[in-house]
Design a protein around this motif. Structure first.
Motif, PDB file in Angstrom:
ATOM      1  N   GLU A  76       0.835  -1.211   0.000  1.00 32.33           N
ATOM      2  CA  GLU A  76       0.000   0.000   0.000  1.00 32.33           C
ATOM      3  C   GLU A  76       0.865   1.255   0.000  1.00 32.33           C
ATOM      4  O   GLU A  76       0.585   2.217  -0.722  1.00 32.33           O
ATOM      5  CB  GLU A  76      -0.901   0.010   1.236  1.00 32.33           C
ATOM      6  CG  GLU A  76      -1.757   1.277   1.339  1.00 32.33           C
ATOM      7  CD  GLU A  76      -2.236   1.573   2.753  1.00 32.33           C
ATOM      8  OE1 GLU A  76      -2.745   2.700   2.967  1.00 32.33           O
ATOM      9  OE2 GLU A  76      -2.080   0.727   3.641  1.00 32.33           O
ATOM     10  N   GLU A  78       3.910   1.701  -1.150  1.00 37.29           N
ATOM     11  CA  GLU A  78       4.555   1.926  -2.442  1.00 37.29           C
ATOM     12  C   GLU A  78       3.547   2.357  -3.499  1.00 37.29           C
ATOM     13  O   GLU A  78       3.890   3.106  -4.422  1.00 37.29           O
ATOM     14  CB  GLU A  78       5.287   0.658  -2.868  1.00 37.29           C
ATOM     15  CG  GLU A  78       6.458   0.316  -1.960  1.00 37.29           C
ATOM     16  CD  GLU A  78       7.770   0.233  -2.703  1.00 37.29           C
ATOM     17  OE1 GLU A  78       7.758  -0.037  -3.916  1.00 37.29           O
ATOM     18  OE2 GLU A  78       8.833   0.472  -2.075  1.00 37.29           O
ATOM     19  N   ARG A  79       2.322   1.936  -3.345  1.00 38.58           N
ATOM     20  CA  ARG A  79       1.282   2.304  -4.301  1.00 38.58           C
ATOM     21  C   ARG A  79       0.779   3.727  -4.079  1.00 38.58           C
ATOM     22  O   ARG A  79       0.520   4.465  -5.033  1.00 38.58           O
ATOM     23  CB  ARG A  79       0.117   1.318  -4.185  1.00 38.58           C
ATOM     24  CG  ARG A  79      -0.990   1.529  -5.230  1.00 38.58           C
ATOM     25  CD  ARG A  79      -2.049   0.446  -5.130  1.00 38.58           C
ATOM     26  NE  ARG A  79      -2.739   0.446  -3.840  1.00 38.58           N
ATOM     27  CZ  ARG A  79      -2.562  -0.461  -2.889  1.00 38.58           C
ATOM     28  NH1 ARG A  79      -1.710  -1.456  -3.067  1.00 38.58           N
ATOM     29  NH2 ARG A  79      -3.241  -0.380  -1.754  1.00 38.58           N
ATOM     30  N   THR A  80       0.688   4.141  -2.819  1.00 40.32           N
ATOM     31  CA  THR A  80       0.061   5.434  -2.513  1.00 40.32           C
ATOM     32  C   THR A  80       1.040   6.537  -2.140  1.00 40.32           C
ATOM     33  O   THR A  80       0.753   7.720  -2.350  1.00 40.32           O
ATOM     34  CB  THR A  80      -0.958   5.274  -1.372  1.00 40.32           C
ATOM     35  OG1 THR A  80      -0.283   4.831  -0.191  1.00 40.32           O
ATOM     36  CG2 THR A  80      -2.046   4.272  -1.752  1.00 40.32           C
TER      37      THR A  80
END
Length: 267
Positions: A76, A78-80
């Protein structure tokens, strides 16, 4: 450490960030311009850090003993938030007991946090840092261990063993990912003025007397004193962490940095 921009643009994950050394590490990273994902089982503590530092700190609850939860949080993040450049393993517990009285539960719980937790977080982060490789040039993992990993301590067998395992694990990881530009180091504090340290002091002992005993050592328990004559402040440990994750330490990996005022005589 004075305010600066040494870590500007970098994203750091810190476990055990809710108090003590973890909280000091968050403060030191923010001071140098990093954004920090602050995690802890005590979510209200890291929420307070997010309130204090604003957009530079994101708070999330995390149980480092839960591998699936760690992997989900890192994914999460790294995604956000962006690619993680830094990870600092601070989460830890201490349950003191002579070995003959040490319970299976206390032994397992100590290793679950102090060793398994380091494994879960470091593995998840290293997978991503290693794929990015040298091009990004600034992947750094630091594990906060203990000088108890390097010198026997009466009543601390589980804690010392778990920290020794975490140190060697971090060195092995560092060897495996060095060719891809990821550095892995440990910081091993001695006695530091935290809640964990205070928990070792008896209720009948005031802080001044307890501090004196730690500094002077104790022949009865074969405990060395502190040659520098002071107990560390959490900021002393945080400064060492910030150095190791910075470009000033770009050629340092698989190193165990003792920050204990000379207490172990570097045994």
């Amino acid at each position: 450490m004075s305010a600066g921009t040494e870590l500007a643009g970098r994203l750091a994950l810190v476990t055990g960030a809710g108090r003590g050394i973890g909280e000091a590490v968050v403060a030191a990273l923010v001071e140098q311009g990093a954004r920090v994902l602050a995690t802890d089982l005590a979510f209200e503590n890291v929420t307070a850090l997010a309130d204090k530092y604003g957009e530079q700190v994101t708070a999330r609850p995390l149980d480092v003993t839960n591998a699936a939860a760690v992997e989900a949080l890192v994914a999460e993040a790294e995604r956000t938030l962006g690619p993680l450049d830094i990870a600092v393993n601070v989460a830890g517990i201490l349950r003191s007991s002579d070995v003959v009285d040490l319970t299976d539960e206390d032994w397992a719980a100590t290793f679950a946090v102090n060793t398994d937790g380091v494994f879960h977080v470091s593995r998840s982060v290293a997978r991503r840092m290693a794929v990015r490789g040298r091009g990004r040039g600034r992947g750094s993992i630091v594990t906060v261990a203990s000088n108890a990993a390097g010198i026997p301590r009466a009543g601390l067998a589980a804690y010392a063993a778990s920290k020794a395992a975490a140190v060697m694990f971090t060195k092995c990881l560092g060897l495996e990912v060095a060719s891809r530009g990821v550095r892995c180091n440990t910081v091993s504090p001695g006695s530091t003025l935290t809640d964990m340290q205070r928990a070792l002091w008896t209720a009948s002992t005031d802080q001044e007397e307890a501090t004196r005993r730690v500094i002077e050592g104790d022949l009865a328990t074969h405990r060395t004193g502190i040659p520098l004559g002071r107990i560390a402040d959490p900021a002393d440990i945080a400064d060492a962490v910030v150095f190791l994750v910075s470009d000033r330490a770009r050629h340092i990996t698989m190193h165990d940095l003792y920050v204990d005022g000379g207490a172990t005589l570097r045994a």
